[in-house]
Design an enzyme around this catalytic site. Sequence first.
Site, PDB file in Angstrom:
ATOM      1  N   THR A  51       0.954  -1.076  -0.109  1.00 11.60           N
ATOM      2  CA  THR A  51       0.132  -0.184   0.035  1.00 11.60           C
ATOM      3  C   THR A  51       0.916   1.178   0.059  1.00 11.60           C
ATOM      4  OG1 THR A  51      -0.127   0.027   2.275  1.00 11.60           O
ATOM      5  CG2 THR A  51      -1.833  -1.117   1.262  1.00 11.60           C
ATOM      6  N   TYR A 235       4.599  15.580  15.144  1.00 11.21           N
ATOM      7  CA  TYR A 235       5.115  14.772  14.265  1.00 11.21           C
ATOM      8  C   TYR A 235       6.943  14.794  14.397  1.00 11.21           C
ATOM      9  CZ  TYR A 235       6.206  11.416  10.558  1.00 11.21           C
ATOM     10  OH  TYR A 235       6.460  10.308   9.866  1.00 11.21           O
ATOM     11  N   THR A 273      -2.436   7.824   3.658  1.00  8.84           N
ATOM     12  CA  THR A 273      -2.278   6.387   3.696  1.00  8.84           C
ATOM     13  C   THR A 273      -2.984   5.890   4.937  1.00  8.84           C
ATOM     14  OG1 THR A 273      -0.286   6.542   4.672  1.00  8.84           O
ATOM     15  CG2 THR A 273      -0.248   6.753   2.361  1.00  8.84           C
TER      16      THR A 273
HETATM   17  P1  NAD Z   1       1.225   2.455   4.732  1.00 10.53           P
HETATM   18  O1  NAD Z   1       0.252   1.912   5.779  1.00 10.53           O
HETATM   19  O2  NAD Z   1       0.237   2.856   3.325  1.00 10.53           O
HETATM   20  O3  NAD Z   1       1.923   1.230   4.062  1.00 10.53           O
HETATM   21  C1  NAD Z   1       2.783   0.432   5.224  1.00 10.53           C
HETATM   22  C2  NAD Z   1       3.272  -0.867   4.599  1.00 10.53           C
HETATM   23  O4  NAD Z   1       3.642  -1.693   5.701  1.00 10.53           O
HETATM   24  C3  NAD Z   1       2.136  -1.829   4.100  1.00 10.53           C
HETATM   25  O5  NAD Z   1       2.704  -2.477   3.006  1.00 10.53           O
HETATM   26  C4  NAD Z   1       2.090  -3.035   5.242  1.00 10.53           C
HETATM   27  O6  NAD Z   1       1.472  -4.076   5.085  1.00 10.53           O
HETATM   28  C5  NAD Z   1       3.641  -2.735   5.704  1.00 10.53           C
HETATM   29  N1  NAD Z   1       3.541  -3.374   7.088  1.00 10.53           N
HETATM   30  C6  NAD Z   1       3.198  -2.940   8.095  1.00 10.53           C
HETATM   31  N2  NAD Z   1       3.581  -3.554   9.330  1.00 10.53           N
HETATM   32  C7  NAD Z   1       4.402  -4.841   8.689  1.00 10.53           C
HETATM   33  C8  NAD Z   1       4.942  -6.013   9.201  1.00 10.53           C
HETATM   34  N3  NAD Z   1       5.117  -5.825  10.512  1.00 10.53           N
HETATM   35  N4  NAD Z   1       5.622  -6.631   8.453  1.00 10.53           N
HETATM   36  C9  NAD Z   1       5.419  -6.514   7.021  1.00 10.53           C
HETATM   37  N5  NAD Z   1       5.065  -5.605   6.401  1.00 10.53           N
HETATM   38  C10 NAD Z   1       4.274  -4.633   7.121  1.00 10.53           C
HETATM   39  O7  NAD Z   1       2.099   3.413   4.974  1.00 10.53           O
HETATM   40  P2  NAD Z   1       2.807   4.712   4.002  1.00 10.53           P
HETATM   41  O8  NAD Z   1       2.335   6.000   4.527  1.00 10.53           O
HETATM   42  O9  NAD Z   1       3.138   4.346   2.780  1.00 10.53           O
HETATM   43  O10 NAD Z   1       4.230   4.773   4.850  1.00 10.53           O
HETATM   44  C11 NAD Z   1       5.602   4.255   4.294  1.00 10.53           C
HETATM   45  C12 NAD Z   1       6.603   4.972   4.873  1.00 10.53           C
HETATM   46  O11 NAD Z   1       6.549   6.278   4.179  1.00 10.53           O
HETATM   47  C13 NAD Z   1       6.756   5.310   6.219  1.00 10.53           C
HETATM   48  O12 NAD Z   1       8.323   5.316   6.579  1.00 10.53           O
HETATM   49  C14 NAD Z   1       6.200   6.550   6.512  1.00 10.53           C
HETATM   50  O13 NAD Z   1       6.721   7.286   7.514  1.00 10.53           O
HETATM   51  C15 NAD Z   1       6.773   7.275   5.309  1.00 10.53           C
HETATM   52  N6  NAD Z   1       6.107   8.740   4.906  1.00 10.53           N
HETATM   53  C16 NAD Z   1       4.514   8.519   4.700  1.00 10.53           C
HETATM   54  C17 NAD Z   1       4.049   9.839   4.479  1.00 10.53           C
HETATM   55  C18 NAD Z   1       2.422  10.049   4.281  1.00 10.53           C
HETATM   56  O14 NAD Z   1       2.020  11.174   4.519  1.00 10.53           O
HETATM   57  N7  NAD Z   1       1.816   8.829   4.337  1.00 10.53           N
HETATM   58  C19 NAD Z   1       4.707  11.052   4.039  1.00 10.53           C
HETATM   59  C20 NAD Z   1       6.187  10.936   4.238  1.00 10.53           C
HETATM   60  C21 NAD Z   1       6.751   9.560   4.561  1.00 10.53           C
END
Ligand code: NAD
Length: 390
Positions: A51, A235, A273
């Site tokens: 995701t 944050y 997300t």
């Molecule tokens: P998300 O919730 O869409 O995705 C998380 C993913 O991690 C999923 O594929 C889930 O299955 C996997 N996951 C969770 N626990 C797990 C486990 N124990 N084992 C295996 N897989 C596992 O999250 P996202 O928002 O895409 O975040 C991803 C990264 O991007 C993070 O480091 C987040 O800090 C960073 N980020 C997010 C944003 C935002 O606004 N969403 C902005 C900047 C950076």
Amino acid sequence: MIIEPRVRGFICTTAHPAGCARNVADQIAYVRRQGELAACPKRVAVLGCSTGYGLATRIVATFAGGADTIGVSFEREPTETRTASAGWYNNRAFEAQASNSGRPALTLEGDAFSDAMKASFIDAVRERFGQIDLLVYSLAAPSRTDPDTGQTWRSSIKAIGEPVQAKTLNTETGEVLEASLAPASEEEAAATVAVMGGDDWKRWIDQLRAAGVLAPGFRTLNYTYIGSEHTWPIYWKGTLGRAKADIDQKAEAIRGQLGEDAARIVALKAVVTQASSAIPMVPLYGTVLFKVMKAMGLHEGCIEQIDRLFRTRLGSDAALDEAGRLRLDDWELSDAVQAEVSRRWPLLTTQTLADLADLPEYRTQFLRLFGFGVAGVDYAADADPRVVPA
Ligand code: NAD
């Protein structure tokens, strides 16, 4: 069965297979419209591939970069009467499309924090790829069990030090609320670093290196969010920011082992997300940000951000910030965007929300994460939750 969204606060407990498949197809179509990448690592691993930013990474690497991928994510499988997690449907849809394009992909579903998963991953890499050229760490999880001690850490998304007076949004009712958010204890802050910091990333790299599956010139990326003063209290200056400071340090340590360009933190923009919707203040900030960035023609979601990352930031000449990070949050943090967000912020109330922010867009994007409200999907049709349509 007829599959409908069941939203409880910031999660939706159902997901629609056809809607998720369409989301994946739409992202692939976007990437294809941008054309092939001039250069891309060809054997790519994505941890957190199902995701959000991880899925977008896998799609860009495969469909613009011509890479073969191995992904890891944590999913709930479907039953006859219960839907799978959205990520499970996304994984199946991605695999089908990758296979149709001659790039069969491998996905391991389970706990990426465990050593058992790391061992299975190493076996799979040896068998399928020999070695990998790029590993992208995009996990976002609420808890982590430490493989050495068996202790389970739970993260707390809180301020550090003083309580924070913050504006928050109830995305279900549209109410803007003034809340006092209690700060984390030292234990809560340390647990959040244990879950969302760089320990597990470093552990992956150490184990893959010891197994000899990192190719010469191997690189690894880890995603971070920095944001602006509107979200800093909860944050960047809070528990999550402390965890993100830890990944900056781990990047430094990995560079020390593998070479100057081997590990980079990538700062990305705020998007909707599953992970970000759980962070207080972020949904309200997001609704304002989306409205402002759309009006300025600067709106981007996960796929647009990651496509831009691969096209413009992975060359050896890419600019780094003072901490050695790659920045894709440049448009979000531009003076023009932040000045307009800052102008609107103090004016935000339940009554002014519709004028100053875009809650309908936020809700649309949130439901889309679970495959709902996607154009071209017949939600009145009977669906088998175990089947992802081609
Ligand atoms: P998300 O919730 O869409 O995705 C998380 C993913 O991690 C999923 O594929 C889930 O299955 C996997 N996951 C969770 N626990 C797990 C486990 N124990 N084992 C295996 N897989 C596992 O999250 P996202 O928002 O895409 O975040 C991803 C990264 O991007 C993070 O480091 C987040 O800090 C960073 N980020 C997010 C944003 C935002 O606004 N969403 C902005 C900047 C950076």
